[in-house]
Design an enzyme around this catalytic site. Structure first.
Site, PDB file in Angstrom:
ATOM      1  N   PHE A 126      -2.911   2.173   7.883  1.00 42.96           N
ATOM      2  CA  PHE A 126      -2.394   1.953   6.531  1.00 42.96           C
ATOM      3  C   PHE A 126      -3.281   0.917   5.815  1.00 42.96           C
ATOM      4  O   PHE A 126      -3.714  -0.049   6.436  1.00 42.96           O
ATOM      5  CB  PHE A 126      -0.947   1.447   6.651  1.00 42.96           C
ATOM      6  CG  PHE A 126      -0.171   1.502   5.377  1.00 42.96           C
ATOM      7  CD1 PHE A 126       0.451   2.678   4.973  1.00 42.96           C
ATOM      8  CD2 PHE A 126      -0.067   0.376   4.569  1.00 42.96           C
ATOM      9  CE1 PHE A 126       1.178   2.718   3.799  1.00 42.96           C
ATOM     10  CE2 PHE A 126       0.659   0.418   3.389  1.00 42.96           C
ATOM     11  CZ  PHE A 126       1.277   1.591   2.992  1.00 42.96           C
ATOM     12  N   ASP A 203       1.935  -1.846  14.412  1.00 47.58           N
ATOM     13  CA  ASP A 203       2.647  -1.662  13.150  1.00 47.58           C
ATOM     14  C   ASP A 203       3.667  -0.538  13.364  1.00 47.58           C
ATOM     15  O   ASP A 203       3.297   0.594  13.685  1.00 47.58           O
ATOM     16  CB  ASP A 203       1.638  -1.296  12.045  1.00 47.58           C
ATOM     17  CG  ASP A 203       2.291  -1.192  10.684  1.00 47.58           C
ATOM     18  OD1 ASP A 203       3.491  -0.824  10.613  1.00 47.58           O
ATOM     19  OD2 ASP A 203       1.613  -1.446   9.679  1.00 47.58           O
ATOM     20  N   TYR A 228      12.559  -0.479   4.941  1.00 48.49           N
ATOM     21  CA  TYR A 228      12.974   0.371   3.818  1.00 48.49           C
ATOM     22  C   TYR A 228      12.644   1.849   4.030  1.00 48.49           C
ATOM     23  O   TYR A 228      12.912   2.659   3.179  1.00 48.49           O
ATOM     24  CB  TYR A 228      12.381  -0.125   2.492  1.00 48.49           C
ATOM     25  CG  TYR A 228      10.877  -0.332   2.501  1.00 48.49           C
ATOM     26  CD1 TYR A 228      10.013   0.740   2.375  1.00 48.49           C
ATOM     27  CD2 TYR A 228      10.332  -1.602   2.633  1.00 48.49           C
ATOM     28  CE1 TYR A 228       8.648   0.551   2.388  1.00 48.49           C
ATOM     29  CE2 TYR A 228       8.967  -1.808   2.636  1.00 48.49           C
ATOM     30  CZ  TYR A 228       8.127  -0.718   2.511  1.00 48.49           C
ATOM     31  OH  TYR A 228       6.776  -0.916   2.526  1.00 48.49           O
ATOM     32  N   LYS A 229      12.033   2.194   5.159  1.00 45.59           N
ATOM     33  CA  LYS A 229      11.726   3.605   5.420  1.00 45.59           C
ATOM     34  C   LYS A 229      12.904   4.211   6.187  1.00 45.59           C
ATOM     35  O   LYS A 229      13.974   4.361   5.635  1.00 45.59           O
ATOM     36  CB  LYS A 229      10.386   3.717   6.127  1.00 45.59           C
ATOM     37  CG  LYS A 229       9.253   3.325   5.160  1.00 45.59           C
ATOM     38  CD  LYS A 229       7.888   3.210   5.755  1.00 45.59           C
ATOM     39  CE  LYS A 229       6.907   2.808   4.650  1.00 45.59           C
ATOM     40  NZ  LYS A 229       5.624   2.335   5.169  1.00 45.59           N
ATOM     41  N   ARG A 377       3.308  15.110   2.708  1.00 46.35           N
ATOM     42  CA  ARG A 377       4.041  14.738   3.924  1.00 46.35           C
ATOM     43  C   ARG A 377       5.495  15.151   3.765  1.00 46.35           C
ATOM     44  O   ARG A 377       6.130  14.888   2.755  1.00 46.35           O
ATOM     45  CB  ARG A 377       3.959  13.231   4.164  1.00 46.35           C
ATOM     46  CG  ARG A 377       2.536  12.745   4.372  1.00 46.35           C
ATOM     47  CD  ARG A 377       2.506  11.276   4.769  1.00 46.35           C
ATOM     48  NE  ARG A 377       3.228  10.454   3.815  1.00 46.35           N
ATOM     49  CZ  ARG A 377       3.482   9.152   3.987  1.00 46.35           C
ATOM     50  NH1 ARG A 377       3.082   8.554   5.089  1.00 46.35           N
ATOM     51  NH2 ARG A 377       4.138   8.464   3.073  1.00 46.35           N
TER      52      ARG A 377
HETATM   53  C1  LIG Z   1       4.907   1.360   4.595  1.00 44.99           C
HETATM   54  C2  LIG Z   1       3.888   0.720   5.441  1.00 44.99           C
HETATM   55  C3  LIG Z   1       3.470  -0.599   5.218  1.00 44.99           C
HETATM   56  C4  LIG Z   1       4.013  -1.350   4.036  1.00 44.99           C
HETATM   57  O1  LIG Z   1       3.723  -2.704   3.967  1.00 44.99           O
HETATM   58  P1  LIG Z   1       4.476  -3.558   2.846  1.00 44.99           P
HETATM   59  O2  LIG Z   1       4.002  -4.923   3.027  1.00 44.99           O
HETATM   60  O3  LIG Z   1       5.944  -3.365   3.046  1.00 44.99           O
HETATM   61  O4  LIG Z   1       4.099  -2.988   1.508  1.00 44.99           O
HETATM   62  C5  LIG Z   1       2.583  -1.169   6.107  1.00 44.99           C
HETATM   63  N1  LIG Z   1       2.100  -0.459   7.165  1.00 44.99           N
HETATM   64  C6  LIG Z   1       2.465   0.824   7.394  1.00 44.99           C
HETATM   65  C7  LIG Z   1       1.933   1.568   8.577  1.00 44.99           C
HETATM   66  C8  LIG Z   1       3.359   1.459   6.537  1.00 44.99           C
HETATM   67  O5  LIG Z   1       3.715   2.728   6.756  1.00 44.99           O
END
Ligand SMILES: *Cc1c(COP(=O)(O)O)cnc(C)c1O
Length: 405
Positions: A126, A203, A228-229, A377
């Site tokens: 990410f 992560d 939040y996911k 997705r």
């Molecule tokens: C959604 C997501 C993030 C989001 O990071 P934020 O700091 O909440 O914006 C980070 N890493 C991965 C792998 C994600 O899917």
């Protein structure tokens, strides 16, 4: 049996089907296939939020801080650890955002391996993970070692073995790759990293709440993730961090704030880190944004993460069947792993021109997730999505792809 009849059968046999009714209705949405980006709110969340504002905040005002709010980062962390992360108490906090916690933990990790100059990561992680490590590498004069991943195979132990050595301080990967949905073999990869003396950080944003996680058992050193996911915490809900207890005395995160102090309310001179996991905190905890987590963790505990995973695999297998039958003949390619042991909670489809379909999909009430340049997705959250809903959404997608041939 028709694909639609199969959806009806799968729904009828689904032991988690009733959980769907606990979510707030979204009357204009026919098929929500983006649970891996933003989960849906529970009816209970709306009630808890309203009650919190009226009685806990509105009624108690500043006395609320002595009603236990200051413990929430730790108590909710422990609960999350038990329900979703396979983490014994005292190793998980809820705080900040994933990005900020990534920074705090990764900085602490590289500083705990002085003399080692390399950090290993992959090109498909990410963006925020990559950017944060680029920043730390510049700050600490480290070099980043990039592994290029094939979406069909994701990150593997063999790839790590080729690049890791005794100059490696830290390796960072995602448990489930946000793009392809590849599910990494955490214990296998950790073993390779640990043999080289490196720390491991994972992560969990795309796996927490959808895939069972055993942080303690798998020998994970550090982990971060968002709520939040699949955890339905709401837009901008705080993140979580895990720091293995055996490392808590030797790792120091760099954002020394009063909430991580040994005695925050003495407001004394000089920073002294709190013992244990509390030292990961920096500023005032986002109490309001943690309220939904109470309802969500109750629900996940009741459903059970293993049952959630079972349904998730059935949902994504069904998506794959629909894609093979309807979309493959139209030139759509499946990018995600077909092997259930290596598949996370979503399925990624690829075809040039998907971008043009977003607007008509949304108008039809079908909400998948678009990723540049040509990825779509499909992320059916197990507790809020039925098989029939998947069928409806994929049928609209099929008709639109056909029309835009
Ligand atoms: C959604 C997501 C993030 C989001 O990071 P934020 O700091 O909440 O914006 C980070 N890493 C991965 C792998 C994600 O899917």
């Amino acid at each position: 049996m028709s694909l639609l009849a199969r959806a009806a059968d799968l729904d009828a046999a689904d032991p988690l089907a009733a959980f769907r009714d606990r979510f707030l209705p979204a009357p204009s949405v026919v098929s929500y296939l983006d649970g891996n980006s933003l989960g849906r709110p529970l009816e209970a969340t709306a009630r808890l939020m309203d009650d919190f504002v009226r009685s806990r905040w509105g009624g108690r005002l500043i006395q609320g801080w002595t009603d236990g709010w200051l413990e929430w980062p730790l108590t909710l962390g422990d609960r999350l650890g038990a329900v979703a992360l396979g983490a014994a108490p005292g190793q998980t906090v809820v705080a900040d955002s994933t990005t900020v916690l990534l920074y705090k933990l990764a900085r602490a990790a590289v500083d705990a391996r002085p003399g080692r100059r390399k950090v290993v990561l992959d090109t498909d992680n990410f963006p925020t993970d990559r950017y944060v490590l680029e920043g730390i590498a510049a700050e600490r004069n480290l070099s980043l070692v990039w592994i290029s991943t094939d979406p069909a195979t994701g990150i593997t132990g063999d790839q790590l073995r080729e690049v890791i050595d005794d100059d490696t301080a830290l390796v960072l990967f995602s448990h489930v790759a946000y793009r392809s949905g590849w599910l990494a073999d955490i214990p296998g990869i950790n073993r390779i990293a640990h043999e080289a003396g490196a720390l491991t950080m994972w992560d969990l944003c795309h796996s927490a709440g959808a895939v069972p996680i055993r942080l303690d058992e798998w020998g994970v050193d550090l982990a971060v993730g968002c709520s939040y996911k699949y955890l339905n915490g709401g837009p901008g809900a705080p993140a979580f961090a895990y720091l293995r207890s055996s490392l808590q005395d030797s790792l120091r995160q760099p954002i020394q704030g009063w909430m991580g102090h040994r005695a925050a309310f003495e407001m004394g001179p000089g920073y002294e880190a709190a013992p244990g996991i509390r030292a990961l905190l920096s500023g005032t905890p986002p109490i309001l944004a943690m309220v939904p987590m109470h309802a969500n963790l109750d629900m996940l505990a009741e459903a059970g993460i293993e049952a959630v995973r079972t349904k998730s695999l059935l949902l994504t297998a069904y998506v794959l069947d629909l894609a093979d039958e309807w979309l493959a003949p139209l030139g759509v390619e499946v990018v995600s792993p077909r092997d259930p042991a290596r598949r996370g909670g979503h399925v990624t489809l690829r075809r040039p021109g998907f971008e043009k379909l977003l607007e008509p999909l949304w108008s039809a009430g079908v909400i998948p997730d678009y990723r540049r340049p040509d990825g779509l997705r499909i992320g059916p959250a197990p507790l809020s999505t039925s098989f029939t809903e998947v069928h409806q959404g994929m049928a609209v997608l099929r008709d639109l792809v056909e029309k835009h041939q």
